[in-house]
Motif scaffolding. Sequence first.
Motif, PDB file in Angstrom:
ATOM      1  N   ALA A   1       2.967   1.346 -10.509  1.00 40.47           N
ATOM      2  CA  ALA A   1       3.887   2.138  -9.691  1.00 40.47           C
ATOM      3  C   ALA A   1       4.013   1.488  -8.331  1.00 40.47           C
ATOM      4  CB  ALA A   1       3.376   3.567  -9.541  1.00 40.47           C
ATOM      5  N   LYS A   2       5.125   1.795  -7.638  1.00 41.52           N
ATOM      6  CA  LYS A   2       5.337   1.256  -6.299  1.00 41.52           C
ATOM      7  C   LYS A   2       6.425   2.048  -5.589  1.00 41.52           C
ATOM      8  CE  LYS A   2       8.636  -2.279  -7.827  1.00 41.52           C
ATOM      9  NZ  LYS A   2       8.956  -3.702  -7.804  1.00 41.52           N
ATOM     10  N   ILE A   3       6.441   1.918  -4.267  1.00 44.50           N
ATOM     11  CA  ILE A   3       7.559   2.437  -3.489  1.00 44.50           C
ATOM     12  C   ILE A   3       8.764   1.590  -3.892  1.00 44.50           C
ATOM     13  CG2 ILE A   3       8.514   2.705  -1.149  1.00 44.50           C
ATOM     14  CD1 ILE A   3       6.186   4.602  -1.559  1.00 44.50           C
ATOM     15  N   SER A   4       9.921   2.185  -4.012  1.00 49.39           N
ATOM     16  CA  SER A   4      11.149   1.500  -4.440  1.00 49.39           C
ATOM     17  C   SER A   4      11.093   1.032  -5.885  1.00 49.39           C
ATOM     18  CB  SER A   4      11.471   0.301  -3.533  1.00 49.39           C
ATOM     19  OG  SER A   4      11.769   0.745  -2.240  1.00 49.39           O
ATOM     20  N   GLY A   5      10.248   1.659  -6.685  1.00 50.21           N
ATOM     21  CA  GLY A   5      10.206   1.305  -8.104  1.00 50.21           C
ATOM     22  C   GLY A   5      11.355   1.953  -8.852  1.00 50.21           C
ATOM     23  N   GLY A   6      11.462   1.652 -10.120  1.00 54.09           N
ATOM     24  CA  GLY A   6      12.534   2.208 -10.933  1.00 54.09           C
ATOM     25  C   GLY A   6      12.263   3.644 -11.340  1.00 54.09           C
ATOM     26  N   GLY A   7      13.183   4.550 -11.042  1.00 51.78           N
ATOM     27  CA  GLY A   7      13.026   5.955 -11.431  1.00 51.78           C
ATOM     28  C   GLY A   7      11.897   6.638 -10.678  1.00 51.78           C
ATOM     29  N   PHE A   8      11.708   7.917 -10.956  1.00 47.34           N
ATOM     30  CA  PHE A   8      10.656   8.703 -10.308  1.00 47.34           C
ATOM     31  C   PHE A   8       9.460   8.791 -11.233  1.00 47.34           C
ATOM     32  CE2 PHE A   8       8.608  12.878  -9.702  1.00 47.34           C
ATOM     33  CZ  PHE A   8       8.147  12.720  -8.410  1.00 47.34           C
ATOM     34  N   GLU A   9       8.315   8.294 -10.779  1.00 49.66           N
ATOM     35  CA  GLU A   9       7.084   8.343 -11.566  1.00 49.66           C
ATOM     36  C   GLU A   9       6.233   9.550 -11.187  1.00 49.66           C
ATOM     37  OE1 GLU A   9       4.524   6.971 -14.544  1.00 49.66           O
ATOM     38  OE2 GLU A   9       6.537   6.304 -14.064  1.00 49.66           O
ATOM     39  N   GLY A  10       6.196   9.897  -9.897  1.00 52.67           N
ATOM     40  CA  GLY A  10       5.403  11.032  -9.435  1.00 52.67           C
ATOM     41  C   GLY A  10       5.072  10.901  -7.959  1.00 52.67           C
ATOM     42  N   ILE A  11       4.131  11.739  -7.493  1.00 46.86           N
ATOM     43  CA  ILE A  11       3.703  11.755  -6.092  1.00 46.86           C
ATOM     44  C   ILE A  11       2.224  11.398  -6.050  1.00 46.86           C
ATOM     45  CG2 ILE A  11       3.383  13.185  -4.035  1.00 46.86           C
ATOM     46  CD1 ILE A  11       5.762  14.895  -5.033  1.00 46.86           C
ATOM     47  N   THR A  12       1.853  10.456  -5.185  1.00 45.16           N
ATOM     48  CA  THR A  12       0.455  10.053  -5.084  1.00 45.16           C
ATOM     49  C   THR A  12      -0.377  11.202  -4.506  1.00 45.16           C
ATOM     50  OG1 THR A  12       0.880   9.050  -2.925  1.00 45.16           O
ATOM     51  CG2 THR A  12       0.917   7.583  -4.844  1.00 45.16           C
ATOM     52  N   ILE A  13      -1.530  11.432  -5.115  1.00 45.93           N
ATOM     53  CA  ILE A  13      -2.427  12.479  -4.607  1.00 45.93           C
ATOM     54  C   ILE A  13      -3.674  11.832  -4.021  1.00 45.93           C
ATOM     55  CG2 ILE A  13      -1.538  14.342  -6.044  1.00 45.93           C
ATOM     56  CD1 ILE A  13      -3.899  13.952  -7.920  1.00 45.93           C
ATOM     57  N   GLU A  14      -4.314  12.565  -3.148  1.00 50.65           N
ATOM     58  CA  GLU A  14      -5.440  12.033  -2.393  1.00 50.65           C
ATOM     59  C   GLU A  14      -6.630  11.698  -3.279  1.00 50.65           C
ATOM     60  OE1 GLU A  14      -8.505  13.793  -1.818  1.00 50.65           O
ATOM     61  OE2 GLU A  14      -7.908  15.549  -2.928  1.00 50.65           O
ATOM     62  N   ASP A  15      -7.435  10.797  -2.763  1.00 55.33           N
ATOM     63  CA  ASP A  15      -8.678  10.388  -3.409  1.00 55.33           C
ATOM     64  C   ASP A  15      -9.706  10.250  -2.297  1.00 55.33           C
ATOM     65  OD1 ASP A  15     -10.843   9.032  -4.502  1.00 55.33           O
ATOM     66  OD2 ASP A  15      -9.604   7.690  -5.697  1.00 55.33           O
ATOM     67  N   LYS A  16     -10.662  11.146  -2.244  1.00 57.45           N
ATOM     68  CA  LYS A  16     -11.631  11.180  -1.145  1.00 57.45           C
ATOM     69  C   LYS A  16     -12.606  10.005  -1.156  1.00 57.45           C
ATOM     70  CE  LYS A  16     -10.231  14.493   1.212  1.00 57.45           C
ATOM     71  NZ  LYS A  16      -9.583  14.140   2.462  1.00 57.45           N
ATOM     72  N   THR A  17     -12.574   9.170  -2.202  1.00 61.66           N
ATOM     73  CA  THR A  17     -13.444   7.998  -2.214  1.00 61.66           C
ATOM     74  C   THR A  17     -12.834   6.841  -1.426  1.00 61.66           C
ATOM     75  OG1 THR A  17     -12.513   7.063  -4.257  1.00 61.66           O
ATOM     76  CG2 THR A  17     -14.333   8.636  -4.485  1.00 61.66           C
TER      77      THR A  17
ATOM     78  N   ALA B   1       0.840  -1.202   0.000  1.00 55.76           N
ATOM     79  CA  ALA B   1       0.000   0.000   0.000  1.00 55.76           C
ATOM     80  C   ALA B   1       0.874   1.252   0.000  1.00 55.76           C
ATOM     81  CB  ALA B   1      -0.912   0.003   1.217  1.00 55.76           C
ATOM     82  N   VAL B   2       0.369   2.324  -0.625  1.00 53.37           N
ATOM     83  CA  VAL B   2       1.103   3.585  -0.710  1.00 53.37           C
ATOM     84  C   VAL B   2       0.215   4.703  -0.172  1.00 53.37           C
ATOM     85  CG1 VAL B   2       2.236   5.237  -2.237  1.00 53.37           C
ATOM     86  CG2 VAL B   2       2.374   2.790  -2.748  1.00 53.37           C
TER      87      VAL B   2
ATOM     88  N   THR C   1     -11.395   4.823   1.867  1.00 52.51           N
ATOM     89  CA  THR C   1     -11.716   4.808   3.296  1.00 52.51           C
ATOM     90  C   THR C   1     -10.468   5.024   4.150  1.00 52.51           C
ATOM     91  OG1 THR C   1     -11.540   2.399   3.296  1.00 52.51           O
ATOM     92  CG2 THR C   1     -13.744   3.336   3.033  1.00 52.51           C
ATOM     93  N   ALA C   2      -9.298   4.771   3.585  1.00 50.83           N
ATOM     94  CA  ALA C   2      -8.024   5.026   4.272  1.00 50.83           C
ATOM     95  C   ALA C   2      -7.245   6.028   3.419  1.00 50.83           C
ATOM     96  CB  ALA C   2      -7.232   3.732   4.426  1.00 50.83           C
ATOM     97  N   ASP C   3      -6.276   6.708   4.019  1.00 53.42           N
ATOM     98  CA  ASP C   3      -5.474   7.700   3.292  1.00 53.42           C
ATOM     99  C   ASP C   3      -4.325   7.028   2.547  1.00 53.42           C
ATOM    100  OD1 ASP C   3      -7.123   9.714   4.143  1.00 53.42           O
ATOM    101  OD2 ASP C   3      -5.841  10.332   5.787  1.00 53.42           O
TER     102      ASP C   3
END
Length: 147
Positions: free
Chosen positions: A56-72, A40-41, A74-76
């Motif tokens: 995409a994943k933590i520790s993936g190859g290269g920089f893909e981006g920054i995860t942004i929130e989704d209010k739908t 989970a991220v 139930t967890a952040d």
Amino acid sequence: MPIYDNQGTYDTEMAVGYAGMEADTSGPRDVASRIIETAAVAFGLAVGRGTADGSAKISGGGFEGITIEDKTRTADQYAVGEVAAVKRKGSVWVVADGAVTPAGTVTYTEATGAIGVKAVATGIVAIPNAKFENTAADGALVRVYLG
């Protein structure tokens, strides 16, 4: 200053933002959909490319981006197999990993996805064309612009 009543305690001022919140939607913006692999991220963390196309994943190859929130959600966070919104251009709020200033080089720790100003080394990568938009203490919210 909080307000107290018999129902509870309430802040009188709104927070400026929260991790993963888009800081500005009026300028250039690029958000990609990526399927989360491995673990989970949480919102507001840097992710790299996953092993499968469109992932995409933590520790993936290269920089893909920054995860942004989704209010739908139930967890952040995004769970494994869910489609995450990954910001690749524009401003987003993150939690500072160390004290940061606008003059600092924006880096992220591959193992955790945390964004800060640590010196580039094995496992700590500079984010190209990124900058901090304000000064923040360790653990405080900071705006990051991805250019």
